[in-house]
Structure formats: C-alpha cells, structure tokens
Design an enzyme around this catalytic site. Sequence first.
Site, PDB file in Angstrom:
ATOM      1  N   ARG A  86      45.319  27.534 -13.358  1.00 17.77           N
ATOM      2  CA  ARG A  86      46.776  27.682 -13.445  1.00 17.77           C
ATOM      3  C   ARG A  86      47.260  29.030 -12.885  1.00 17.77           C
ATOM      4  O   ARG A  86      48.468  29.271 -12.767  1.00 17.77           O
ATOM      5  CB  ARG A  86      47.220  27.567 -14.905  1.00 17.77           C
ATOM      6  CG  ARG A  86      46.875  26.252 -15.543  1.00 17.77           C
ATOM      7  CD  ARG A  86      47.350  26.228 -16.969  1.00 17.77           C
ATOM      8  NE  ARG A  86      48.787  26.316 -17.036  1.00 17.77           N
ATOM      9  CZ  ARG A  86      49.612  25.294 -16.989  1.00 17.77           C
ATOM     10  NH1 ARG A  86      49.137  24.073 -16.861  1.00 17.77           N
ATOM     11  NH2 ARG A  86      50.913  25.466 -17.065  1.00 17.77           N
ATOM     12  N   TRP A 118      49.422  34.307 -12.936  1.00 15.61           N
ATOM     13  CA  TRP A 118      49.839  34.115 -11.544  1.00 15.61           C
ATOM     14  C   TRP A 118      51.086  34.961 -11.413  1.00 15.61           C
ATOM     15  O   TRP A 118      52.132  34.643 -11.988  1.00 15.61           O
ATOM     16  CB  TRP A 118      50.138  32.643 -11.283  1.00 15.61           C
ATOM     17  CG  TRP A 118      50.418  32.329  -9.832  1.00 15.61           C
ATOM     18  CD1 TRP A 118      49.497  32.000  -8.877  1.00 15.61           C
ATOM     19  CD2 TRP A 118      51.701  32.285  -9.187  1.00 15.61           C
ATOM     20  NE1 TRP A 118      50.128  31.781  -7.678  1.00 15.61           N
ATOM     21  CE2 TRP A 118      51.484  31.943  -7.838  1.00 15.61           C
ATOM     22  CE3 TRP A 118      52.998  32.514  -9.604  1.00 15.61           C
ATOM     23  CZ2 TRP A 118      52.507  31.817  -6.915  1.00 15.61           C
ATOM     24  CZ3 TRP A 118      54.033  32.392  -8.676  1.00 15.61           C
ATOM     25  CH2 TRP A 118      53.780  32.036  -7.346  1.00 15.61           C
ATOM     26  N   ASN A 174      54.144  32.372 -20.196  1.00 18.39           N
ATOM     27  CA  ASN A 174      54.089  31.612 -18.950  1.00 18.39           C
ATOM     28  C   ASN A 174      55.520  31.214 -18.621  1.00 18.39           C
ATOM     29  O   ASN A 174      56.148  30.499 -19.400  1.00 18.39           O
ATOM     30  CB  ASN A 174      53.214  30.367 -19.187  1.00 18.39           C
ATOM     31  CG  ASN A 174      53.306  29.357 -18.067  1.00 18.39           C
ATOM     32  OD1 ASN A 174      53.620  29.696 -16.944  1.00 18.39           O
ATOM     33  ND2 ASN A 174      53.024  28.107 -18.379  1.00 18.39           N
ATOM     34  N   GLY A 175      56.056  31.710 -17.513  1.00 19.06           N
ATOM     35  CA  GLY A 175      57.434  31.382 -17.151  1.00 19.06           C
ATOM     36  C   GLY A 175      58.122  32.597 -16.565  1.00 19.06           C
ATOM     37  O   GLY A 175      57.472  33.568 -16.171  1.00 19.06           O
ATOM     38  N   GLU A 231      49.342  15.417   4.984  1.00 20.63           N
ATOM     39  CA  GLU A 231      48.450  15.736   3.863  1.00 20.63           C
ATOM     40  C   GLU A 231      47.158  16.385   4.365  1.00 20.63           C
ATOM     41  O   GLU A 231      46.663  17.348   3.771  1.00 20.63           O
ATOM     42  CB  GLU A 231      48.154  14.444   3.071  1.00 20.63           C
ATOM     43  CG  GLU A 231      47.138  14.568   1.948  1.00 20.63           C
ATOM     44  CD  GLU A 231      47.554  15.517   0.836  1.00 20.63           C
ATOM     45  OE1 GLU A 231      48.681  16.009   0.842  1.00 20.63           O
ATOM     46  OE2 GLU A 231      46.712  15.788  -0.041  1.00 20.63           O
ATOM     47  N   LYS A 259      45.940  20.020   3.210  1.00 22.92           N
ATOM     48  CA  LYS A 259      44.635  20.266   2.571  1.00 22.92           C
ATOM     49  C   LYS A 259      43.898  21.389   3.284  1.00 22.92           C
ATOM     50  O   LYS A 259      43.345  22.284   2.656  1.00 22.92           O
ATOM     51  CB  LYS A 259      43.753  19.005   2.606  1.00 22.92           C
ATOM     52  CG  LYS A 259      44.044  17.892   1.643  1.00 22.92           C
ATOM     53  CD  LYS A 259      43.777  18.168   0.197  1.00 22.92           C
ATOM     54  CE  LYS A 259      44.961  18.784  -0.477  1.00 22.92           C
ATOM     55  NZ  LYS A 259      45.904  17.918  -1.159  1.00 22.92           N
ATOM     56  N   GLU A 264      45.618  24.859   2.686  1.00 31.91           N
ATOM     57  CA  GLU A 264      45.576  25.485   1.363  1.00 31.91           C
ATOM     58  C   GLU A 264      44.183  25.935   0.952  1.00 31.91           C
ATOM     59  O   GLU A 264      44.059  26.924   0.251  1.00 31.91           O
ATOM     60  CB  GLU A 264      46.258  24.628   0.290  1.00 31.91           C
ATOM     61  CG  GLU A 264      45.578  23.357  -0.090  1.00 31.91           C
ATOM     62  CD  GLU A 264      46.329  22.602  -1.191  1.00 31.91           C
ATOM     63  OE1 GLU A 264      46.982  23.224  -2.039  1.00 31.91           O
ATOM     64  OE2 GLU A 264      46.220  21.359  -1.209  1.00 31.91           O
ATOM     65  N   HIS A 300      56.631  16.449  22.201  1.00 34.20           N
ATOM     66  CA  HIS A 300      57.946  17.116  22.211  1.00 34.20           C
ATOM     67  C   HIS A 300      57.853  18.569  21.757  1.00 34.20           C
ATOM     68  O   HIS A 300      58.843  19.129  21.301  1.00 34.20           O
ATOM     69  CB  HIS A 300      58.933  16.336  21.335  1.00 34.20           C
ATOM     70  CG  HIS A 300      59.172  14.944  21.837  1.00 34.20           C
ATOM     71  ND1 HIS A 300      59.931  14.679  22.946  1.00 34.20           N
ATOM     72  CD2 HIS A 300      58.698  13.748  21.398  1.00 34.20           C
ATOM     73  CE1 HIS A 300      59.929  13.370  23.163  1.00 34.20           C
ATOM     74  NE2 HIS A 300      59.193  12.786  22.246  1.00 34.20           N
ATOM     75  N   LYS A 344      47.593  25.624  -9.770  1.00 35.20           N
ATOM     76  CA  LYS A 344      47.597  24.170  -9.828  1.00 35.20           C
ATOM     77  C   LYS A 344      48.969  23.597 -10.134  1.00 35.20           C
ATOM     78  O   LYS A 344      49.428  22.680  -9.473  1.00 35.20           O
ATOM     79  CB  LYS A 344      46.584  23.711 -10.881  1.00 35.20           C
ATOM     80  CG  LYS A 344      46.485  22.207 -11.050  1.00 35.20           C
ATOM     81  CD  LYS A 344      45.816  21.568  -9.864  1.00 35.20           C
ATOM     82  CE  LYS A 344      45.684  20.063 -10.009  1.00 35.20           C
ATOM     83  NZ  LYS A 344      45.423  19.437  -8.699  1.00 35.20           N
TER      84      LYS A 344
END
Length: 616
Positions: A27, A74, A100-101, A489, A493, A496, A512, A611
């Site tokens: 997290r 984080w 957290n926040g 996607e 992947k 990241e 183009h 996450k």
Amino acid sequence: MCGIVGYVGKHKAASILLEGLKRLEYRGYDSAGIAVLQGGRFNVAKKVGRVEALVREAAKFTFTGKTGICHTRWATHGGVTDANAHPHVSSDGKLVLVHNGVIENYVSIKKFLLSKDYTFKSETDTEVLCNLIAYHYAKEPVSDSRSRFFESVRKALLHIEGTYGIAVMCVDFPDEIVAARKGSPLLLGVGDNEFILASDASALVSRTRNVVYLKDGELVHVTKDEFSITTVDQAEVSPVVDQITWSIKDAELNGYAHFMEKEIFEQPAALENAMRGRFSEDGSTAQFGGLNLTAADFRVIDRYCFTSCGTAWHACLVAEHLIERFARIPVEVDYASEFRYRNAPLDRDVLFFVVSQSGETIDTLAALREAKRKGYKVMAICNVVGSTIARESDGGIYQHAGPEIGVASTKAFTSQLLIVAMFALYVARMRDMSYADGASYVQGLRAVPELVRKTLEQAPHIKEIASRYAKYNDFLFLGRLSLFPIALEGALKLKEISYIHAEGYPAAEMKHGPIALINEECPSVFFVPKGDIFNKIVSSMQEIKARKGKIIAIVTEGCELPAGLADDVITIPECHDAALPIISCIPVQLLSYYIAVARGCDVDKPRNLAKSVTVE
Ligand code: M6R
C-alpha cells in the site's frame, strides 16, 4: 496508499504489528514506523525504506507493551524522511497517531495550533491532526473516564476536511486505541481476547477471520476487553461481524518469486471463480445475484457509463466494445478522475458501472458518489468484499479473484474482463442475441480457464524473448478493436514495473504519429488475432518492418504470417471473440513480468506506486 495496523490484546504487540505491516507494504513503501505504549510512555521507531528496514531498527528497542500502532507510508505531504514517517507524537507527548489519507485544511489548523504553542517536528498534515487531538484532550475535563480520550479524537475530527483512516493511542489510557475512518479503509479484527485494526484484511487474517468493516464517519473505541462504535455525530452503531472467506495462504508467495508471477499463474482459478454459478441453467446467458435490478429495469437502459482508473479503466474499454457489439447498446467510458469534474450531460435511462479491484480507489469512489448524487443507480465490479465502493454501490458483481497483492494488476484485470464479457452476454440476450449465439458465447467463456492455462504454458518461450528485449527503452503496443485496450494494458504493465517508456495504440493509428518513434531500438508488440482484420494488421506490421522496427507478434494458432515479418511470435489458442481480450492479455503480462525481472526491478513494489490509490 499507506497501511496502518493497531493491536490491543494479551500478547506483546510489536511482532504482531510488524508481521501485519509486512502484509500491507504494497500500500506504500517509502518509510515505516511503530509506536508501542509501555511503562507510561510511547516507544517509537521510524525508518525511511521498506518495512524490513523498520524491523532492523525496531530490533534496537525492547518492545514489551501490549498496545501499539504502526504505519507504512506513501508520501503525500512532506518528503521521504524519518521525521515525516508515522507514527507522530503530539508535542505535549500525550498522544500518538498513524494516518492514511490527506488532511486538506491542515494549513489553517496548523496556524491555530502554533498560536496555542503546539510545536511540529515534521512537514506532514498528520502531525497537525495529532496535535489537534492533543489540543482537544487538554481541553476535556481531567478524569479517568475512558470517554475523555475518545471525545478528544471525536471533537478533533469534527474540524477535519479531507480523508483519514487513523489509529490513536493516549499515554493515560494504556490498553486502548481509538480509530476512525472517512474515505480511507479501516477494519477491526475481532480475535481471541485481542483486537487488530488494519487498512485491509491481509494484515489480520492470520489471527482472525472475524472482522467489522468500519464505515465513513465511524469511530471505534477498542480496549483489551471490548469495542464500541459511534459516529462522529455521536450516534451509536451496532457492529456487524463479517467472515473473511480466504486464508493467509492465499496472501503468501507459496514458492513463487513475486506476487505478480503468482497472480499471473492463478488466473485459471480466478476466472473459474468469477464464472462459478453465473451461467443460466439452459446455458445460453449469464446470471448475477447482486445487481438488484430486474430484467424489466435492464430493458429500459439505453446507455451504460463505465468509469474507473488505470488497469480497471482498460476493462471498461473492453466492456464498451463487447456491449456495443453484442448487445447494441451505447456505452461511454470515462476516467473516474475526469468524470467527477467534467459535469457530463447525461440522459435519463443511464446505468453506471464502476470497476475497481480494491474498491477503495478514491477517484472511482468520488465518481460513484457523483453519479449517485445526480440520481443514477451505480453498479460496482469489485474484488475486495466489503470495500467502500462495494458497499456504497446500488448493486454489483464480486470478482472472487482472491487477494491481489502485486501492485501491477493481473488476475483482477482478467477477471474484470470475464465479468464484463458475461454482462455483455446478459444484456445481449435481453435484446437480439439468439439462443444459439448465446449458447456458443457461454461455451466460449466456459473454455477460458483452460485456454489461459494453455497460454501460460508458453511462459518459458516468453521468458526467453523477454531476455532479448529487456535492453530496449521504448516500446509500442498495437492492437485493434477489443485488443486496443489490451495494447494500452500491455504498455501500462511494462511502464509500471520496468520503467520502460511504452505506448498503446490502435494498430492503424500508429501511422498518424507514433510511427515516427520506430527504429531498430523501438520494438512493437502486435496483437494479430484471426478474423476480418487480420490482413489489415499485417499491413501495419509491414509498415513497421519497412522502417527496421523489431516486431513481437501475438498471433492466433494456425494463422500464417508472411515469412520474416515478425522477429518473434507468441501464439495464443483460438477462442470466442468475447474471450479474446483475456487470452491476448496473458502473453503481455508475462512479457512485462520477465522484462522487469531481467532488468532487476522490484516487480511487486515499483517505484512511486502503491496498490490502492486512496488520495486524489
Ligand atoms: O483498485 P483499483 O482497481 O480501483 O485500482 C485502479 C488502478 O489504480 C490500478 O488498476 C493501477 O492502474 C494498477 N497498478 C495497474 O496495474
């Protein structure tokens, strides 16, 4: 973002807290800290780096107390330093807090507290909240009454704008924690003479499967013997104790090198779980227990709006393709973060879907609330049972993919793809899709777990390809129709987890602009499925080859590419069109995973990411 754990019970808190914290590391992982209440004071250890660094730091302390809190960060407000790491102790030494926040109005509160002689050691918004609680604690009439501590937290929260999941300890109440949430997840594990607070269940499932999911605006007061829940507005809440259905084994590596690898290989089982019991008895359509709408309700829907973030947004793009193609109903797809602010004009008979693995992504939650505020019903496709999005939606479909711990979403994504494919079938069969077409669609989806298993057998081949391509720093991913979202996607992947610049485009769009990037150093990954536009995609490949671009082609078994056109070929088994995005996604998951490993990247904890993104 950020993980918190709290413990009150009969055992020494520190090792239980650190064990729980390790499981929440995904997290946020730039610094971590722990506070244990013992001998009438807080013992606090904090360290920049992973939880492992904190464990080493904590070994220098003798933690004996049975009440404690801890945090993995984080960073939002304030850089990555030991001082900014949580827990934060109030300047009068009375309270300690993990959070957290984001406290949005922290600047004005800090100004007020400075005028009252509270001091600050960090640059965080969290320390402001801690001192605000201390300010209210000092104002409460002095007594031994438990409510003194609780009330000071409650009163402080009345002044807070923003989001929080917090756990607070007070030096005068050694066996107690007060915790609260608004916009950030928090649950209470009810164990055998012990209570564990955590941001998610993985931190406590090894000790208990009985949990209470706190709701926004609720505070829980935990002592070593009991707990009670009250809202910030002082309404009593009767707690509902739920059971976690998975076990600690599901959240462990079980021999795999990384969670991402494990979760890629768990996909056949995750997909089986997503479809279990969800096909009609006559085998021609899908059925869902939790939508809380009748077939008649669905008949009048003339537009769907899908909204979410990141990988889940790619699942929404696939939903758009499948619903429009098979059910002929228009679908709009929005980034949740944009939907909330762009004030989209909407028709009357619109049904909303939000898609979120965690069920806690703040942008998606805000979009859900905005759609509900406008009077629309919102369905959720979520993996985490009991999550905020699951609870606040009007109905929905659980993914049952099991815990996804790797920051890069894999099994949750393919299970979202399966669910949107099933939903497209469900609404298509209410419109013009025939019984026979419905039955063949169902058979096509039932085959998916086995086809994924077969595709996974190519892992050694893909690993070998990855070892040769890991040196490149730019990639294009090119796919058409339902595989354009899979191209996006694949690029996401790779970006990241490998920190490689990658872009996804519809294959024909490449000429183009993006074709300017092509040279010997910029490979392209092409999705080349069997079907009407096979030859068109081959033409796009020729255009790349003519410019000396290297090509990895993901091709349906049995389809012949012109000799020498692709430098490397990965085959996928033939499948129903509704299953094609799922099967095609497997090779790019493996490719990005093996490239990241070859580059020595920290696959499960990529830099700057977390996450579940619970801040705006
Ligand atoms: O939990 P959610 O599905 O709401 O998360 C949405 C995104 O943050 C998530 O998909 C993110 O893009 C992943 N890291 C992608 O692998």
